[in-house]
Design a protein around this motif. Structure first.
Motif, PDB file in Angstrom:
ATOM      1  N   PHE A   1       0.828  -1.211   0.000  1.00  0.00           N
ATOM      2  CA  PHE A   1       0.000   0.000   0.000  1.00  0.00           C
ATOM      3  C   PHE A   1       0.860   1.258   0.000  1.00  0.00           C
ATOM      4  O   PHE A   1       0.554   2.226  -0.697  1.00  0.00           O
ATOM      5  CB  PHE A   1      -0.945   0.009   1.211  1.00  0.00           C
TER       6      PHE A   1
ATOM      7  N   GLY B   1       0.841   4.035  -2.894  1.00  0.00           N
ATOM      8  CA  GLY B   1       0.558   5.443  -2.640  1.00  0.00           C
ATOM      9  C   GLY B   1       1.690   6.352  -3.081  1.00  0.00           C
ATOM     10  O   GLY B   1       1.444   7.453  -3.600  1.00  0.00           O
TER      11      GLY B   1
ATOM     12  N   THR C   1      -4.771   6.509  -1.982  1.00  0.00           N
ATOM     13  CA  THR C   1      -4.020   5.717  -0.999  1.00  0.00           C
ATOM     14  C   THR C   1      -3.227   6.584  -0.036  1.00  0.00           C
ATOM     15  O   THR C   1      -3.316   6.425   1.180  1.00  0.00           O
ATOM     16  CB  THR C   1      -3.057   4.757  -1.713  1.00  0.00           C
TER      17      THR C   1
ATOM     18  N   TRP D   1     -11.549   6.854  -0.429  1.00  0.00           N
ATOM     19  CA  TRP D   1     -12.224   5.570  -0.668  1.00  0.00           C
ATOM     20  C   TRP D   1     -13.650   5.571  -0.126  1.00  0.00           C
ATOM     21  O   TRP D   1     -14.548   4.959  -0.708  1.00  0.00           O
ATOM     22  CB  TRP D   1     -11.433   4.429  -0.024  1.00  0.00           C
TER      23      TRP D   1
ATOM     24  N   ALA E   1     -10.071  -2.258  -1.052  1.00  0.00           N
ATOM     25  CA  ALA E   1      -8.963  -1.424  -0.593  1.00  0.00           C
ATOM     26  C   ALA E   1      -9.047  -1.212   0.914  1.00  0.00           C
ATOM     27  O   ALA E   1      -8.054  -1.368   1.635  1.00  0.00           O
ATOM     28  CB  ALA E   1      -8.983  -0.080  -1.322  1.00  0.00           C
TER      29      ALA E   1
ATOM     30  N   LEU F   1      -6.394  -2.909   3.593  1.00  0.00           N
ATOM     31  CA  LEU F   1      -5.532  -2.024   4.388  1.00  0.00           C
ATOM     32  C   LEU F   1      -5.746  -2.273   5.882  1.00  0.00           C
ATOM     33  O   LEU F   1      -4.780  -2.371   6.654  1.00  0.00           O
ATOM     34  CB  LEU F   1      -5.807  -0.559   4.038  1.00  0.00           C
TER      35      LEU F   1
END
Lengths: 299, 341
Positions: free
Chosen positions: A44, A48, A91, A244, A272, A276
């Motif tokens: 992640f 990002g 992200t 998100w 997502a 995460l």
């Protein structure tokens, strides 16, 4: 009275890991769950940080509600923007708000928890009374109402507000740790040597629970993601289009679940968020494996 | 007689009751100060709104705001505060700014039962099953079932409740197409008559089952993990070894020694669980379009209906504090050490 520098004290607190770094690393490789947490989190972070250099930013196009294809891995949304690109561009802000809030909550919790646990008595009663009141108030309704009255201008003000109201759970845990730690002999020794309370807290107590503090940052980050995506889903955070939670709201509100072609539109933000959260929880386990030898030996 | 009164005053349940009441008073005070004292507070905004939209003179707008919010704006602030406090305890929470000024308490009476029903049932089911499963896997720790359930619990614990709710609709409503979710909106179907008749009760259960299921799924993991850890530490205690050495049957050890001691530390987590599940009701009720207090709160927020927002917020908080008080009393009954202190 002279004391070793702060850097030395905290270096020592972490050096136990340095000494058996290799052992910890082996344990980490052995523990598949902890390792996968680390990998998910790194993925992640890379997505990002590096993603925006390779993937063009999402731009509106006439090609709306497109099904997944090579050009658009998850299809496009109601404005014809590429969903994968939106996830990638959302992200970094999600990671920032998660960790900034996690760190803020932990700092407040350590501060108040140490004061309450170390001094006890009247101070303890006031701080824990405040904690009890905050714990009784359901957080999401509180944030919703505050959001109507206060304008959230940016991520940091939101993070500050969340941490100002969400510290009690962690503070309680730190308080009980301090309660048991302050009875130990080395604290008594420091007191006899004439060190004041602040020095004892900073030099003797906090280094002892440093690993625990780090794990707490991660767990609070998980909580922050929950609150932020919820608020975004409910339309409270207007300053970010690639969030998100906002994507989730749009996908849900525009009825994409009733159309098989746009299945990925809603599944992308769901995936997502879940990945995460899961990655962070498993990462906290990895920290435990690294710092706590008792977890390693499986006791 | 006086000794008896003194013992009641010193008793655990009474002290907890005092604490609960103090917390409720503090929360009401906070709510009053938010409404009256914050810059850009709802009362001022409402007066400005009346003045600009209906070009109402200031005095008339002020009188209108007084009626809606249930505070007398001509009195000094401390009097307003005392009056507000008395009004809340009488159940007078002001009137809605819309719906022809319907009293807030009536709105709450209409929506709160559904939330208490779903949230309460969900909490109870997840607590009982979480305790049972957690204890079962603690007895079989290290086994394959233990590791599967432990991992599954951590995963469930990390998935937000609104995502579980959405996935339920996506999977059962859309992908498999077995549940007609659009028919399950509301608290019961329109073709049944409310009352104690079987079609109505069936309809209520049908409509509530998915919200309840969501609450159970999102909280059970936490209980399982807590109970597992707690049971394992109790099983390591000396008194269990002694009980085994005395030759007591394992089932007796489990019911009289393990369960009671392992449950105790878990009760302290009740506070957080109750507040969390009430928080979640805002999202879950929004997704299932279930007419509980959370959905009504969202509606009030979108309309900027301040008296309703404030009233619902107070009621939810009081509900949480009451639930915690009951848990505290139950805790005291289970653990004699607490009562004696």
């Amino acid at each position: 009275m002279a004391r070793t520098s702060l850097r030395k004290t905290y270096g020592k607190a972490l050096s136990r890991t340095k000494e058996n770094l290799i052992e910890a690393f082996h344990a980490l490789v052995e523990d598949k769950l902890a390792m996968s947490g680390l990998i998910i989190l790194i993925a992640f972070v890379l997505m990002g940080l590096i993603g925006p250099f390779f993937i063009p930013p999402p731009t509106p196009s006439p090609n709306i509600y497109a099904p997944p294809s090579l050009q658009h891995p998850f299809g496009t949304d109601f404005q014809g923007e590429d969903i994968f690109a939106k996830i990638v561009y959302g992200t970094i802000s999600m990671l920032i708000i998660a960790f900034v809030t996690g760190i803020f909550i932990t700092i407040i919790a350590v501060l108040l928890g140490s004061i309450a646990g170390y001094f006890g008595g009247y101070v303890d009663n006031v701080i824990m009374g405040l904690a009890d009141i905050l714990l009784a108030i359901p957080q999401l309704p509180l944030f919703l109402i505050l959001a109507v009255l206060v304008k959230f201008l940016n991520i940091i003000s939101l993070a500050l507000l969340i941490s100002a109201l969400s510290w009690p759970t962690a503070a309680r845990a730190f308080r009980s740790q301090f309660l048991s730690l302050k009875e130990r002999d080395f604290v008594e020794a420091s007191r006899l040597l004439g060190f004041n309370s602040l020095e004892i807290i900073v030099y003797d107590l906090i280094p002892n629970i440093l690993p625990y503090i780090l794990i707490n940052v991660v767990l609070n980050a998980v909580y922050a993601i929950y609150i932020v995506t919820s608020l975004a889903y409910l339309g409270i955070i207007p300053f970010e289009s690639n969030n998100w939670g906002i994507m989730l709201y749009q996908a849900w509100a525009f009825g994409t679940i009733y159309n098989k072609r746009t299945f990925m539109y809603i599944m992308a933000p769901i995936g997502a968020i879940v990945f995460l959260q899961l990655g962070l929880l498993l990462f906290s386990r990895a920290l435990e494996v690294i710092f706590n030898p008792r977890v390693r030996t499986g006791e | 007689m006086s000794a008896k009164i003194r013992s009641i005053l010193k008793s655990y349940a009474f002290l907890r009751l005092i604490r609960a009441i103090v917390i409720i008073i503090v929360v009401i005070s906070i709510s009053f100060f938010i409404v009256r004292l914050m810059p850009g507070n709802p009362v001022d905004l409402y007066i400005v709104y009346l003045e600009t939209t209906y070009s109402m003179p200031y005095q008339q707008a002020k009188a209108m705001a007084t009626a809606i919010f249930g505070v007398n704006l001509n009195e000094p602030l401390y009097k307003q505060y005392i009056e507000y406090m008395i009004n809340v305890f009488r159940g007078n929470l002001g009137r809605s700014m819309f719906m022809n000024g319907m009293p807030v308490i009536k709105i709450i009476a209409q929506y709160l039962p559904w939330t208490v029903f779903t949230v309460g049932t969900g909490l109870l089911i997840s607590f009982i099953f979480g305790i049972l499963i957690g204890m079962a896997i603690a007895y079989r720790r290290g086994g394959i079932l233990d590791s599967i359930i432990t991992i599954l619990s951590s995963v469930l614990n990390s998935v937000p409740n609104y995502i579980i709710a959405m996935l339920l609709i996506i999977i059962f409503g859309d992908y498999l197409g077995v549940v007609p979710f659009s028919m399950l909106r509301g608290a019961y179907s329109s073709n049944v008559i409310p009352g104690w008749n079987i079609p109505f009760i069936m309809s209520v259960i049908q409509h509530a089952i998915f919200p309840i299921f969501t609450y159970v799924i999102t909280t059970i993991g936490g209980w399982i993990l807590l109970m597992r850890g707690s049971t394992i530490s109790v099983l390591g205690e000396d008194y269990i070894t002694v009980a085994r050495a005395r030759g007591l049957p394992e089932s007796k050890i489990m019911t009289t020694y393990v369960v009671r001691n392992a449950i105790l530390p878990i009760f302290t987590n009740f506070t957080i669980a109750v507040a969390f599940i009430f928080s979640g009701s805002v999202l879950v009720e929004d997704i299932f379009v279930y007419p509980g207090i959370g959905l009504r709160l969202l509606q009030a927020i979108n309309q900027r209906d301040y008296p309703v927002m404030q009233g619902i917020f107070l009621i939810i908080t009081i509900a949480v504090i009451t639930a915690n008080y009951l848990a505290d009393v139950l805790y005291g009954l289970l653990d004699p050490r607490i009562r004696v202190k």
